[in-house]
Design an enzyme around this catalytic site. Sequence first.
Site, PDB file in Angstrom:
ATOM      1  N   GLU A  80       0.830  -1.207   0.000  1.00 57.41           N
ATOM      2  CA  GLU A  80       0.000   0.000   0.000  1.00 57.41           C
ATOM      3  C   GLU A  80       0.863   1.255   0.000  1.00 57.41           C
ATOM      4  OE1 GLU A  80      -3.119   0.021  -0.406  1.00 57.41           O
ATOM      5  OE2 GLU A  80      -3.696  -2.061   0.045  1.00 57.41           O
ATOM      6  N   ARG A  90     -17.579  -0.588   6.819  1.00 54.04           N
ATOM      7  CA  ARG A  90     -18.771  -1.135   6.151  1.00 54.04           C
ATOM      8  C   ARG A  90     -19.382  -2.264   6.969  1.00 54.04           C
ATOM      9  NH1 ARG A  90     -19.228  -5.102   2.683  1.00 54.04           N
ATOM     10  NH2 ARG A  90     -17.011  -5.286   2.213  1.00 54.04           N
ATOM     11  N   CYS A 143      -7.558  -2.414   8.445  1.00 50.60           N
ATOM     12  CA  CYS A 143      -6.210  -2.413   7.849  1.00 50.60           C
ATOM     13  C   CYS A 143      -5.696  -0.987   7.679  1.00 50.60           C
ATOM     14  CB  CYS A 143      -6.202  -3.142   6.516  1.00 50.60           C
ATOM     15  SG  CYS A 143      -6.381  -4.927   6.696  1.00 50.60           S
TER      16      CYS A 143
HETATM   17  N1  PCA Z   1      -8.325  -7.207   6.195  1.00 43.30           N
HETATM   18  C1  PCA Z   1      -9.217  -6.147   6.633  1.00 43.30           C
HETATM   19  C2  PCA Z   1      -9.035  -6.067   8.120  1.00 43.30           C
HETATM   20  C3  PCA Z   1      -8.291  -7.289   8.512  1.00 43.30           C
HETATM   21  C4  PCA Z   1      -7.808  -7.886   7.262  1.00 43.30           C
HETATM   22  O1  PCA Z   1      -7.073  -8.865   7.165  1.00 43.30           O
HETATM   23  C5  PCA Z   1      -8.999  -4.826   5.903  1.00 43.30           C
HETATM   24  O2  PCA Z   1      -8.555  -4.843   4.742  1.00 43.30           O
HETATM   25  O3  PCA Z   1      -9.275  -3.775   6.470  1.00 43.30           O
END
Ligand code: PCA
Length: 212
Positions: A80, A90, A143
């Site tokens: 990211e 959501r 995340c």
């Molecule tokens: N994915 C979620 C939260 C925990 C995970 O593994 C996200 O993309 O926010």
Amino acid sequence: MKKILITGFEPFGGASVNPALEAVKQLGEAKLEGGEIVVCEVPVTRYESVDTVIAAIETHQPDFVITVGQAGGRAGITPERVAINVDDFRIADNGGNQPIDEPVVVDGPDAYFTTLPIKAITRTLQEQGIPCQVSNTAGTFVCNHLFYGVQHYLSGKNIGHGFVHIPLLPAQDTTGNQATMSLDVIVEGLRLVAQATIDNKQDVAIGAGQIC
Ligand code: PCA
């Protein structure tokens, strides 16, 4: 010898597995040139997620932190670029929290950029035949919250950090309608993320932008 902390989220949203946690369970044994990996499991809960990773940073004193979560629907490993100061969930997290348009940190900056060499990471994985692409959004769920919260904590400290989303495991989509990646490829991909982080003090200038 560099120390890399890699963290993985527990399952959420009623699922029984999270590939991030499954990968992290194996990464403690993975070998790096010039580095060692320590790992930590993270709850999918708004504030506890950040507190857990901060505690692990204080325990292990790593040089770099790589936080990892699943992103259903993505076909590749996606480092990211940016975390934004928005919680807009959501679904409820594992603690029952469902904020709408609230800041991660009150009066914090709008965003933090990754401090991992995401272009070099992307090139390294692609060269090894592992699908990988820079992502320009970590969403607005836990995340992104963790990515932002850890960057906020690390401001002014000499510890690199970034968030990496990974695809679902094949067993998580029995319809075959979603992109998935096998666990051994995810584990090797994340090992290479750590290795490229050690090997590239400066990122490389290669195009990885997107046109909507
Ligand atoms: N994915 C979620 C939260 C925990 C995970 O593994 C996200 O993309 O926010």
